[in-house]
Scaffold this active site. Structure first.
Site, PDB file in Angstrom:
ATOM      1  N   ASP A 193       0.801  -1.229   0.000  1.00 34.69           N
ATOM      2  CA  ASP A 193       0.000   0.000   0.000  1.00 34.69           C
ATOM      3  C   ASP A 193       0.835   1.282   0.000  1.00 34.69           C
ATOM      4  O   ASP A 193       0.653   2.132  -0.865  1.00 34.69           O
ATOM      5  CB  ASP A 193      -0.961  -0.015   1.200  1.00 34.69           C
ATOM      6  N   CYS A 227     -16.069  -6.520 -16.513  1.00 35.59           N
ATOM      7  CA  CYS A 227     -17.090  -5.539 -16.133  1.00 35.59           C
ATOM      8  C   CYS A 227     -18.157  -5.383 -17.216  1.00 35.59           C
ATOM      9  O   CYS A 227     -19.320  -5.067 -16.923  1.00 35.59           O
ATOM     10  CB  CYS A 227     -16.448  -4.183 -15.861  1.00 35.59           C
ATOM     11  N   CYS A 276     -21.565  -2.872 -17.588  1.00 33.72           N
ATOM     12  CA  CYS A 276     -22.029  -2.431 -16.273  1.00 33.72           C
ATOM     13  C   CYS A 276     -21.335  -1.127 -15.871  1.00 33.72           C
ATOM     14  O   CYS A 276     -20.129  -0.980 -16.025  1.00 33.72           O
ATOM     15  CB  CYS A 276     -21.762  -3.514 -15.237  1.00 33.72           C
ATOM     16  N   CYS A 309     -21.160   1.255 -10.493  1.00 34.47           N
ATOM     17  CA  CYS A 309     -20.254   1.962  -9.585  1.00 34.47           C
ATOM     18  C   CYS A 309     -20.116   3.427  -9.978  1.00 34.47           C
ATOM     19  O   CYS A 309     -20.027   4.310  -9.123  1.00 34.47           O
ATOM     20  CB  CYS A 309     -18.892   1.284  -9.539  1.00 34.47           C
ATOM     21  N   CYS A 315     -21.880   6.448  -7.348  1.00 36.04           N
ATOM     22  CA  CYS A 315     -20.875   7.121  -6.512  1.00 36.04           C
ATOM     23  C   CYS A 315     -21.471   8.414  -5.963  1.00 36.04           C
ATOM     24  O   CYS A 315     -21.918   9.273  -6.736  1.00 36.04           O
ATOM     25  CB  CYS A 315     -19.617   7.416  -7.313  1.00 36.04           C
ATOM     26  N   CYS A 319     -13.377  11.646  -3.838  1.00 35.05           N
ATOM     27  CA  CYS A 319     -13.694  10.317  -3.309  1.00 35.05           C
ATOM     28  C   CYS A 319     -13.910  10.393  -1.797  1.00 35.05           C
ATOM     29  O   CYS A 319     -13.053  10.895  -1.064  1.00 35.05           O
ATOM     30  CB  CYS A 319     -12.559   9.349  -3.630  1.00 35.05           C
ATOM     31  N   CYS A 349     -19.056   1.883  -4.005  1.00 32.55           N
ATOM     32  CA  CYS A 349     -18.758   1.329  -5.327  1.00 32.55           C
ATOM     33  C   CYS A 349     -18.471  -0.167  -5.279  1.00 32.55           C
ATOM     34  O   CYS A 349     -18.460  -0.833  -6.313  1.00 32.55           O
ATOM     35  CB  CYS A 349     -17.605   2.078  -5.994  1.00 32.55           C
TER      36      CYS A 349
END
Length: 381
Positions: A134, A188, A191, A194, A198, A214, A243
């Site tokens: 991360d 995906c 689609c 998400c 949002c 976000c 999402c």
């Protein structure tokens, strides 16, 4: 032992130590990603938490000499909470996102990567390795996509067929020439749930995120939350799962696999009002082991105040008045002022009028005026 046989043993060992997926990718530069990141910087879509040097983010050879391969790992985390407490009037609750349930994933993944490094070193003493989770320079998602862990979805998450997008990611750069895994095709399709749901329109288009909008990013900031987002943050204390929860690929992905990520309901969905007066020591003792605590208590407290305003929780008014009058932090004083206006109790109005005469901070004064404006609007109505 030949390399092919060792790679199979490594995959088996990874499973033994609690790694749910492992893949192997080339350490070639991520040219397409660099273009995307440069565009993101031009548009000011980055969060500011990332490594600013795009070369370091996209060229593994700058992070480890003689880099040849990257091992990508994924660990599933739960999307369901058993015995989740319900908030009610007088006892409202906030929510931490699923990625912050249970043990801090940074520690959990680093422990497993350390074990992998030790296992590799026994068989390949000449191996060179560098692991990260991360906060490292590389993009965990770009590595995972190349290594076949899953595909990069329109919400910018990696989606796996087995666990949906509820996975933590980490990687290890090494000089060992492993056989590379096959990347997955995007599943995906047409689609766009998400994108459409949002709350702030942060997903600009499929695969591109404006981090500045976000909610997951906004909950981690330490300053005043911009006005346009205060009405949509709801009771989120850290992160946002919208999402993910609407994604069809996440249906029936409970992922109740690792005990260390099983949430304590009183931590994952804590009562809001006690957060207003929690001490640094108590915050660290109660929340210090979850990833959502990394920015300290101030953002959590600010978000708790906004959540109480969202609920128009009258029982919180005395505590909010105390924060307005006594807290040393302008962001907390000012957010409390705004919340008092939203809740709309007479004692809140009186407190705002009183404090306006003595408050020295200009931003806090602005928030007091916003709070008073709510009362003026209500009187007009």
């Amino acid at each position: 032992m030949n390399l092919e046989g060792f790679q199979q043993e490594l995959v088996a060992y990874a499973s033994e130590i609690g790694i749910d997926k492992i893949g192997f990718a080339s350490a070639e530069p991520f040219y397409n990603l660099r273009h995307q990141l440069a565009r993101q910087q031009q548009l000011n879509y980055q969060s500011g938490f990332e490594e600013p040097d795009l070369d370091k983010r996209t060229r593994p050879e700058l992070l480890l000499d003689e880099a040849v391969s990257i091992i990508s790992i994924a660990i599933a985390y739960p999307s369901k909470m058993e015995d989740a407490p319900q908030g009610m009037r007088g006892a409202r609750r906030g929510i931490f996102s699923r990625s912050s349930w249970g043990k801090d994933y940074h520690a959990a993944l680093k422990e497993r990567l350390t074990l992998l490094e030790a296992f590799i070193a026994v068989h390949f003493p000449e191996a060179r390795m560098r692991s990260m989770v991360d906060t490292g320079e590389l993009s965990d998602r770009a590595v995972a996509e190349r290594a076949g862990i899953g595909w990069s979805a329109k919400n910018t998450s990696i989606i796996t067929p087995e666990f949906g997008s509820y996975v933590y990611l980490g990687e290890m750069i090494t000089n060992i020439p492993f056989r590379y895994s096959e990347p997955m095709e995007d599943q995906c399709g047409d689609c766009r749930l998400c994108i459409d749901v949002c709350p702030t329109g942060a997903i600009v288009e499929g695969g591109q995120l404006n981090a500045q909008r976000c909610i997951s990013f906004l909950t981690q900031t330490k300053g005043f939350l911009p006005d346009e987002f205060r009405g949509v943050i709801g009771n989120r204390l850290y992160g946002c799962d919208t999402c993910q929860t609407v994604c069809p690929k996440n249906k029936r992905k409970a992922n109740l696999i690792h005990a260390e990520f099983t949430p304590d309901p009183e931590i994952a969905k804590p009562l809001l009002e006690p957060l207003l007066t929690i001490s640094n020591r108590e915050f660290k003792e109660r929340f210090g082991y979850v990833s959502g605590s990394w920015r300290g208590k101030k953002p959590i407290q600010r978000n708790a105040i906004l959540a109480l305003a969202h609920f128009k929780e009258k029982s919180a008014v005395p505590a909010l008045i105390k924060l307005l009058m006594e807290d040393e932090r302008p962001v907390i004083r000012g957010t409390a002022a705004w919340a008092l206006g939203k809740i709309g109790m007479p004692e809140g109005f009186e407190a705002l009028q009183t404090v306006l005469e003595t408050e020295q901070d200009e931003e806090v004064k602005d928030e007091i005026q916003k709070g008073l404006a709510f009362f003026a609007e209500e009187m007009k109505g």
